[in-house]
Design an enzyme around this catalytic site. Structure first.
Site, PDB file in Angstrom:
ATOM      1  N   ASP A   5     100.526  36.661  91.341  1.00  0.00           N
ATOM      2  CA  ASP A   5     101.840  37.210  91.642  1.00  0.00           C
ATOM      3  C   ASP A   5     102.230  36.918  93.094  1.00  0.00           C
ATOM      4  OD1 ASP A   5     103.986  39.095  90.765  1.00  0.00           O
ATOM      5  OD2 ASP A   5     103.219  40.302  92.426  1.00  0.00           O
TER       6      ASP A   5
ATOM      7  N   GLU B  63     102.984  32.284  91.121  1.00  0.00           N
ATOM      8  CA  GLU B  63     104.423  32.539  91.158  1.00  0.00           C
ATOM      9  C   GLU B  63     104.952  32.194  92.556  1.00  0.00           C
ATOM     10  OE1 GLU B  63     107.480  36.260  90.340  1.00  0.00           O
ATOM     11  OE2 GLU B  63     105.723  36.582  91.579  1.00  0.00           O
TER      12      GLU B  63
ATOM     13  N   ASP C 297     101.436  46.152 101.806  1.00  0.00           N
ATOM     14  CA  ASP C 297     100.750  44.845 101.812  1.00  0.00           C
ATOM     15  C   ASP C 297      99.333  45.000 102.347  1.00  0.00           C
ATOM     16  OD1 ASP C 297     103.387  43.880 101.324  1.00  0.00           O
ATOM     17  OD2 ASP C 297     102.833  41.973 102.249  1.00  0.00           O
TER      18      ASP C 297
ATOM     19  N   ASN D  64      98.931  40.535  96.900  1.00  0.00           N
ATOM     20  CA  ASN D  64      99.702  40.793  98.122  1.00  0.00           C
ATOM     21  C   ASN D  64      99.666  42.258  98.558  1.00  0.00           C
ATOM     22  OD1 ASN D  64     101.744  39.971 100.202  1.00  0.00           O
ATOM     23  ND2 ASN D  64     102.901  41.563  99.115  1.00  0.00           N
TER      24      ASN D  64
END
Ligand code: CA
Ligand code: CA
Ligand code: CA
Length: 555
Positions: free
Chosen positions: A244, A285, A213, A151
């Site tokens: 993640d 996740e 990001d 990310n």
């Protein structure tokens, strides 16, 4: 990463306001057309059959050179503790796979802010040290997964430094910019547009200003993510990734979580991994409930962590009431394709299990017993197996492994990078290693039991109705093999508890019921012509926090 606080905040907002604008977002439908659901290859299934995974923070596992920081050579030295590669020995933990929290070069101690995806964190060693670790793990039949953070990068990453300094830079389009401050806030109401330190503009970072990001609308970013995966799979030899914060990957106007773009990218990314390594395993996740996880199936990552089940398991032990847990497992089994979900008690972002259970080792034992006899692919967080404690801040959830009562807890001959927990001298691998009543010994026996009994490893799941509200009872069945688990999560004895199934559970006939973790037998179980279990009393008295794991054998 500090995901826990933000999501905890989210949940509070959702509960208090009784509506969930923003928080958790509205999950989008997966992209179409949908390819065949079954993308898990036979060999991937092979290592997962009955397997348990072990989550490791390298910085805290074992220090080989005395600088106080755990490293890859240290982890390699300790592999026999995790799995010695010999199926006939049971003094190892028996884990079949390890998940390493980020091992790439990063700004922070935790590694969730990469500065170089192609180089191992220098505190941990070299790329060659990592390759040797993988060879040694594979020699023992241990699958190696590494954390992959897609990310965002560190604000110190050269891509971002360059883009920040020059609007004409090559990597400028890899990040999101605005010339005036957008009104947009983050999913939990936080600032997501951060003022540039060098000119009058703003950049986007959903977690904080130190983690800008990446912009996955830019094709070169998507290609880079795939190239990084290819590097770790082919050059470094890993078997897969823990991904993640996947819901936050791709932003769309007015929407930051679980967007159509995120699902499309995960689909593209997973396909590119399969093209390189058809057996690779991925686990994501998605820190949210079951309904918000489902849009990530069937054709994106292989698996996702079941945060729901983790919270309900801890709650069942705290409250002495297992029903919500059993019901949610049933929903997972019904809803998730091919049981592709990963279970755990606590991870590196959460209060450690024993601390969450008020320091009660008997409860921690029962928590482990439930985790390791219920379905899903279970993950054990390093140190949980000896009852290491820890609560926020994050560093205290990730303290050095307590190997022995030697100085530095046997973790280092130097000064540990983070101070040890107060109980380090009494709670250690060394203390529990030869103690058949220890938590460590129980973890070892349960992990091996799961490997050796296909009903526990891969069998289906059926909850039984128990006459006591504190008793959890469920069947795991694989063909003709069946294991029954009966656990009293309450604090008083459960007397003459009867067990019943609403539907056919087993073939008609008489079954012996032999205990498989301890010596002992339960009452015979007679199944009538309709296959139902009716009023079965396995044992007259189930002590507080006691479990009966029995193998049913039709005679
Ligand atoms: Ca070291
Ligand atoms: Ca072994
Ligand atoms: Ca993002």
């Amino acid at each position: 990463m500090c995901m826990r606080e933000v999501l905890a905040a989210c949940r509070v907002v959702a509960v208090l306001a009784a509506f969930s604008f923003g928080c958790g977002g509205r999950a989008s439908a997966p992209p179409s057309p949908v390819p065949p659901a079954d993308t898990v290859t036979a060999s991937v299934r092979d290592w997962r059959r009955g397997a348990t995974c072990y989550e490791i923070f390298v910085r805290s596992f074992f220090d080989s050179d005395g600088d106080g920081i755990g490293d890859l050579r240290g982890l390699t030295e300790k592999l026999d503790y995790i799995n010695d590669g010999n199926a006939s020995t049971h003094r190892d933990l028996g884990a079949q796979c390890i998940w390493l929290m980020p091992v790439n070069e990063a700004s922070s101690y935790h590694g969730y802010d990469a500065t170089d995806y192609y180089r191992v964190e220098r505190d941990y060693g070299t790329n060659d040290d990592f390759k040797r670790l993988v060879v040694e793990a594979h020699r023992r039949g241990i699958t190696v997964l590494v954390d992959m953070v897609l990310n965002h990068v560190s604000s110190e990453h050269p891509w971002f430094r360059e883009a920040l300094g020059d609007p004409a830079a090559l990597h400028r389009s890899w990040f999101r910019w605005a010339t005036s401050l957008p009104a947009e806030r983050g999913p939990w109401g936080q600032e997501v547009w951060h003022r540039s330190p060098v000119r009058n503009e703003y950049y986007y970072g959903v977690f904080w200003h130190g983690m800008p990001d990446l912009d996955y609308h830019t094709p070169a970013v998507r290609e880079e993510a795939k190239k990084i995966a290819a590097f770790w799979l082919t050059e470094m030899g890993v078997d897969g990734f823990r991904l993640d914060a996947v819901p936050y990957l791709v932003e769309e106007p007015g929407q930051q979580i679980g967007t159509t773009g995120t699902h499309a990218f995960l689909h593209e990314y997973a396909a590119s991994i399969r093209a390189i390594a058809p057996d690779a395993f991925t686990v994501g996740e998605v820190w949210d409930g079951l309904d918000r996880m489902l849009p990530y199936y069937p054709d994106q990552l292989e698996s996702y962590f079941a945060f729901d089940l983790s919270d309900l398991l801890i709650a069942a032990l705290r409250d002495g009431s297992p029903q919500a847990l059993l019901d949610r497992y049933a929903r997972f089994q019904q809803s998730v394709p091919d049981a592709r979900y990963s279970t755990f008690l606590r991870n590196h972002d959460q209060t450690r299990t024993l601390t969450a259970l008020g320091g009660d080792v008997a409860r921690a034992k029962l928590a482990a017993t439930l985790l390791l006899t219920l379905p899903g692919l279970p993950f054990v967080y390093y140190g949980e197996e000896i009852g290491m404690t820890g609560d926020k801040p994050d560093e205290r959830l990730r303290t050095p492994m307590q190997w022995s009562s030697a100085a530095g807890a046997g973790f280092t001959r130097g000064t540990p990078w983070e101070s040890l927990q107060a109980d380090w001298a009494t709670t250690s691998v060394e203390r529990q290693d030869r103690d058949p009543a220890s938590l460590l010994d129980l973890y070892r026996r349960l992990i091996h039991l799961r490997l050796d009994h296909s009903a526990l490893g891969t069998g289906d799941y059926m909850a039984l109705r128990a006459s006591s509200p504190t008793v959890a009872a469920y069947l795991r069945r694989d063909g003709d093999r069946a294991v029954l688990v009966v656990a009293n999560v309450g604090t008083t004895s459960a007397m003459n508890v009867t067990l019943t199934t609403p539907d056919a559970a087993l073939r008609p006939g008489r079954n012996t019921a032999t205990r498989i973790l301890q010596p002992g037998v339960a009452s015979k179980l007679v199944i009538a012509a309709d296959g139902r279990i009716r009023g079965y009393v396995p044992v007259a008295d189930i002590a507080p926090l006691e479990t009966w794991i029995v193998e049913l054998d039709r005679r």
